[in-house]
Design an enzyme around this catalytic site. Structure first.
Site, PDB file in Angstrom:
ATOM      1  CD1 TRP A  13      32.785   9.054   1.069  1.00  0.00           C
ATOM      2  CD2 TRP A  13      31.934   9.740   3.031  1.00  0.00           C
ATOM      3  NE1 TRP A  13      31.441   8.736   1.077  1.00  0.00           N
ATOM      4  CE2 TRP A  13      30.897   9.149   2.277  1.00  0.00           C
ATOM      5  CE3 TRP A  13      31.637  10.232   4.293  1.00  0.00           C
ATOM      6  CZ2 TRP A  13      29.596   9.044   2.738  1.00  0.00           C
ATOM      7  CZ3 TRP A  13      30.330  10.140   4.772  1.00  0.00           C
ATOM      8  CH2 TRP A  13      29.325   9.552   3.995  1.00  0.00           C
ATOM      9  CE  LYS A  14      40.840  10.805  -1.919  1.00  0.00           C
ATOM     10  NZ  LYS A  14      41.777  11.267  -2.916  1.00  0.00           N
ATOM     11  CG  HIS A  98      44.520   6.225  -0.897  1.00  0.00           C
ATOM     12  ND1 HIS A  98      45.132   7.431  -1.134  1.00  0.00           N
ATOM     13  CD2 HIS A  98      43.442   6.189  -1.710  1.00  0.00           C
ATOM     14  CE1 HIS A  98      44.443   8.098  -2.046  1.00  0.00           C
ATOM     15  NE2 HIS A  98      43.412   7.359  -2.417  1.00  0.00           N
ATOM     16  CD  GLU A 170      42.676   4.898  -5.804  1.00  0.00           C
ATOM     17  OE1 GLU A 170      41.557   5.349  -6.025  1.00  0.00           O
ATOM     18  OE2 GLU A 170      43.321   5.151  -4.778  1.00  0.00           O
ATOM     19  N   GLY A 176      42.558  12.995  -7.906  1.00  0.00           N
ATOM     20  CA  GLY A 176      42.225  14.368  -7.539  1.00  0.00           C
ATOM     21  C   GLY A 176      42.701  15.404  -8.540  1.00  0.00           C
ATOM     22  N   GLY A 237      36.965   9.088  -5.253  1.00  0.00           N
ATOM     23  CA  GLY A 237      37.266  10.076  -4.220  1.00  0.00           C
ATOM     24  C   GLY A 237      36.284  11.231  -4.291  1.00  0.00           C
ATOM     25  N   GLY A 238      36.710  12.308  -4.934  1.00  0.00           N
ATOM     26  CA  GLY A 238      35.917  13.538  -4.973  1.00  0.00           C
ATOM     27  C   GLY A 238      34.449  13.334  -5.341  1.00  0.00           C
TER      28      GLY A 238
HETATM   29  P1  PGA Z   1      39.586  11.003  -6.903  1.00  0.00           P
HETATM   30  O1  PGA Z   1      40.273  10.125  -5.753  1.00  0.00           O
HETATM   31  O2  PGA Z   1      38.402  10.239  -7.415  1.00  0.00           O
HETATM   32  O3  PGA Z   1      39.205  12.287  -6.221  1.00  0.00           O
HETATM   33  O4  PGA Z   1      40.622  11.204  -7.967  1.00  0.00           O
HETATM   34  C1  PGA Z   1      40.379   8.743  -5.862  1.00  0.00           C
HETATM   35  C2  PGA Z   1      41.027   8.165  -4.631  1.00  0.00           C
HETATM   36  O5  PGA Z   1      41.919   8.813  -4.065  1.00  0.00           O
HETATM   37  O6  PGA Z   1      40.670   7.056  -4.171  1.00  0.00           O
END
Ligand code: PGA
Length: 261
Positions: A13-14, A98, A170, A176, A237-238
């Protein structure tokens, strides 16, 4: 052929969502999860929302974890949170290394290693992230970077803890950005990672290691990514900030899993 593992889908979720917003999302994920068996679902909310996760997810199929931890178990480290504290908050997982932490917060392979060991000590399952930048990929250094991150991040670990470690590939250029790695691009690196693990801990342990892909995963690309031999799930993420897309990704992975069984 390697026996495929059930999909593992984690939502990073950051630094998003208030507690009230998180509560709605947690409830929706908890509600949708039972229909997605045998997928393993995990959410990684901000620290301030862990109590909310515990209250709403405890006893259910969705696990929760944190996005980082300190490498010491306690001490004078203002602003930091330790593995035992996360374990007490009911976390079963914690992300380590990360790329945003590497880029903005000085994370190195050595600190990734120390945090990984701290997580294991606390009984948490670390989700150890690796990935190359676009410049590194274009300069042909991609595999060297991944090898170095794995070697450094997992230094000193024997075969036994590998059952507890989750790895996440990743590519930084895919995070993102809306630019997902093509399934064959992701698989190339996942296969490489599994090969390195095999050299380190043997085939049986390497075959059972969970290796996630992360970087602009969406409902529309989850199925084809999961169809690849060495992609065991996703770090999202998003798309993990909305129940529909997070659960949709898990559903696509389950569909692909049933076909490759
Ligand atoms: P994202 O992020 O799906 O928004 O690209 C992935 C992550 O940072 O773990």
């Amino acid at each position: 052929m390697r026996r495929r593992l059930p999909p593992f889908v984690a939502g990073n979720w950051k630094m998003y969502l208030t507690r009230a917003e998180a509560g709605l999302l947690l409830d929706a994920v908890a509600k949708g999860a039972p229909a997605l068996a045998p997928a393993e679902l995990v959410v990684l909310p901000p620290y301030t929302t862990l109590a909310e996760a515990s209250a709403r997810l405890r006893g259910g199929p969705v696990a929760w974890g944190a996005q980082n931890l300190h490498w010491e178990d306690k001490g004078a480290f203002t602003g930091e949170i330790s593995g035992p504290m996360l374990a007490e908050a009911g976390c079963r997982f914690v992300a380590v290394g990360h790329s945003e932490r590497r880029k903005y917060f000085g994370e190195t392979d050595e600190t990734v290693n120390r945090r990984t060991l701290a997580a294991l000590r606390a009984g948490l399952r670390p989700i150890v992230c690796v990935g190359e930048t676009l410049e590194q990929r274009e300069a042909g250094k991609m595999m060297d970077v991944i090898a170095r991150q794995l070697e450094g991040g997992l230094a000193g670990l024997a075969a036994e803890p590998f059952g507890h470690i989750v790895l996440a590939y990743e590519p930084v250029w895919a995070i993102g950005t809306g630019r997902t790695a093509a399934p064959v691009q992701a698989e190339e690196v996942h296969g490489f990672i599994r090969g390195r693990l095999q050299e380190k801990v043997g085939k049986a342990a390497a075959d059972c290691a969970i290796i996630l892909y992360g970087g602009s995963v969406k409902t529309a690309n989850a199925y084809s990514l999961f169809k690849e031999q060495n992609i065991d799930g996703f770090l999202v993420g998003g798309a993990s900030l909305e129940a529909e897309s997070f659960l949709g990704i898990a559903a696509e992975a389950v569909k692909a899993y049933k076909e490759v069984q």
